[in-house]
Design an enzyme around this catalytic site. Structure first.
Site, PDB file in Angstrom:
ATOM      1  N   GLY A   1      -1.913   0.915   9.894  1.00 22.88           N
ATOM      2  CA  GLY A   1      -2.892   0.836   8.808  1.00 22.88           C
ATOM      3  C   GLY A   1      -2.256   0.319   7.530  1.00 22.88           C
TER       4      GLY A   1
ATOM      5  N   GLY B   1      -4.393  -1.080   4.656  1.00 22.29           N
ATOM      6  CA  GLY B   1      -5.454  -0.221   4.117  1.00 22.29           C
ATOM      7  C   GLY B   1      -5.173   0.239   2.697  1.00 22.29           C
ATOM      8  CD  GLN B   2      -7.574   4.558  -1.091  1.00 22.41           C
ATOM      9  OE1 GLN B   2      -7.760   5.338  -0.170  1.00 22.41           O
ATOM     10  NE2 GLN B   2      -7.828   4.873  -2.347  1.00 22.41           N
TER      11      GLN B   2
ATOM     12  CG  ASP C   1      -4.202  -2.895   9.362  1.00 20.86           C
ATOM     13  OD1 ASP C   1      -4.063  -2.344   8.261  1.00 20.86           O
ATOM     14  OD2 ASP C   1      -5.239  -2.751  10.057  1.00 20.86           O
ATOM     15  CB  ILE C   2      -6.791  -3.478  13.756  1.00 18.71           C
ATOM     16  CG1 ILE C   2      -7.467  -3.846  15.071  1.00 18.71           C
ATOM     17  CG2 ILE C   2      -7.721  -3.693  12.569  1.00 18.71           C
ATOM     18  CD1 ILE C   2      -8.341  -2.758  15.634  1.00 18.71           C
TER      19      ILE C   2
ATOM     20  CE1 TYR D   1     -10.545  11.255   6.650  1.00 23.92           C
ATOM     21  CE2 TYR D   1     -11.027  13.005   5.080  1.00 23.92           C
ATOM     22  CZ  TYR D   1     -10.269  11.909   5.464  1.00 23.92           C
ATOM     23  OH  TYR D   1      -9.242  11.478   4.659  1.00 23.92           O
TER      24      TYR D   1
ATOM     25  CE  LYS E   1      -7.312  12.696   7.361  1.00 23.43           C
ATOM     26  NZ  LYS E   1      -6.281  11.710   7.775  1.00 23.43           N
TER      27      LYS E   1
HETATM   28  N1  SER Z   1     -10.581  10.125  -0.039  1.00 25.33           N
HETATM   29  C1  SER Z   1     -10.924  10.745   1.205  1.00 25.33           C
HETATM   30  C2  SER Z   1     -12.363  10.666   1.470  1.00 25.33           C
HETATM   31  O1  SER Z   1     -13.128  10.740   0.530  1.00 25.33           O
HETATM   32  C3  SER Z   1     -10.523  12.179   1.197  1.00 25.33           C
HETATM   33  O2  SER Z   1      -9.409  12.350   1.956  1.00 25.33           O
HETATM   34  O3  SER Z   1     -12.758  10.579   2.590  1.00 25.33           O
END
Ligand code: SER
Length: 314
Positions: free
Chosen positions: A8, A11-12, A34-35, A141, A145
């Site tokens: 990744g 990514g950000q 990355d992909i 999500y 995690k």
């Molecule tokens: N910035 C992330 C989100 O909003 C939180 O881990 O999904």
């Protein structure tokens, strides 16, 4: 950390972490994956490999080819996207993590992956949320995690893989925008403030969430990875935060630099519900005590820098 593979990487977090690691450890020693490839500096300034994290074989082969001693696994879907596509999120977030952990085990590599404030849920204490507390998230999500933290601990205890992680708050940066997160409003607001002098927030007044400026997040990753293993009581993952604010407070801060800045609200029920299930503020004491975590940027200092940098860029 001498030879680092990042998933990744475009990514950000990855797009900035890749450059920072290349500065410190040498361009050739940081393998960005990355992909797909793009024209960004992270993709162009050193070794790059196209790797789909759901392909274990490709990941292990790439790691072996470059003889890496560290795996940083960043590829994942953020909270709002994961909520919209829960099955895909499970497969990508958990499948990718499992493959990355297996790669680290196979190469006997050190391992990092981010967790999040999203690992907490509505029954978690909301204010000054402790390091060790109730974790019953209600989003896909968050489920990913928490499972990811447990799996990372499992690889440490079972296989001796040196796994480490951080529970990041919303990350704010002027480089690569986040996509599909709940805290994204706190990034979008700066772009809209500079372009149009106004912003319509999808998060409601009075909703507090933890945040951190990207330079602090990058330092936190590096400092954690360089920390003496003997000092770590926790591993996966440490609470870290630099500030907590609601939409009104960030709007006030922006108004100090952009006069006439106007804030309005059009609440998105999906993202609001996610935000409401997360803490108002988390306690980073364990990170401070075990490896010296420290953040340089508060809301005022970050806002000044964001606006300066974005004004040059836009
Ligand atoms: N910035 C992330 C989100 O909003 C939180 O881990 O999904």
């Amino acid at each position: 950390m001498k030879r680092i593979m990042i998933t990744g990487a475009l990514g950000q977090i990855g797009s900035e972490l890749t450059l920072k690691l290349r500065e410190i450890y040498g361009s050739d020693n940081v393998i960005a994956t990355d992909i797909r490839k793009n024209e960004s500096e992270a993709a162009q300034s050193g070794p790059f490999e196209t790797v789909d994290v759901t392909d274990l074989n490709a990941m292990v082969e790439t790691a072996k080819k470059h003889n890496v001693d560290t795996v940083m696994h960043l590829a994942a879907l953020l909270s709002a996207t994961a909520e919209a596509k829960p099955v895909f999120a499970w497969n990508l977030n958990m499948g990718g993590l499992m493959n990355a952990l297996e790669t680290a085990r196979e190469l006997n590599a050190q391992f990092f992956t981010p967790s999040s404030i999203g690992a907490f849920g509505p029954t978690t204490p909301k204010d000054n949320t402790p390091q060790d507390t109730i974790m019953r998230p209600t989003t896909m999500y968050g489920v990913n995690k928490v499972a990811g933290e447990l799996l990372s601990d499992y690889y440490f205890h079972k296989f001796g893989v040196d796994t480490r992680g951080l529970r990041f708050p919303g990350l704010i940066s002027y480089v690569t925008p986040p996509g599909g997160g709940t805290t994204d409003y706190a990034v979008e607001i700066y772009y809209e403030a500079i372009k149009n002098g106004r912003y319509t927030s999808y998060i409601d007044r009075g909703t507090y969430m933890d945040m951190m400026y990207m330079p602090d997040a990058l330092n936190a990753i590096i400092n954690l990875m360089e920390a003496d293993t003997a000092k770590l009581v926790h591993r996966n993952s440490f609470n870290v935060t630099a500030m907590s604010f609601d939409p009104e407070e960030i709007a006030v801060e922006i108004s100090k630099h952009i006069s006439g800045f106007e804030m309005s609200y059009q609440v998105d029920p999906v993202r609001q519900k996610i935000a409401d299930s997360w803490p108002n503020s988390i306690d980073p004491t364990a990170a401070q005590n075990e490896w010296g975590f420290k953040a340089e940027y508060d809301l005022a200092k970050m806002t000044k820098d964001m606006i300066e940098k974005l004004r040059q860029q836009l």
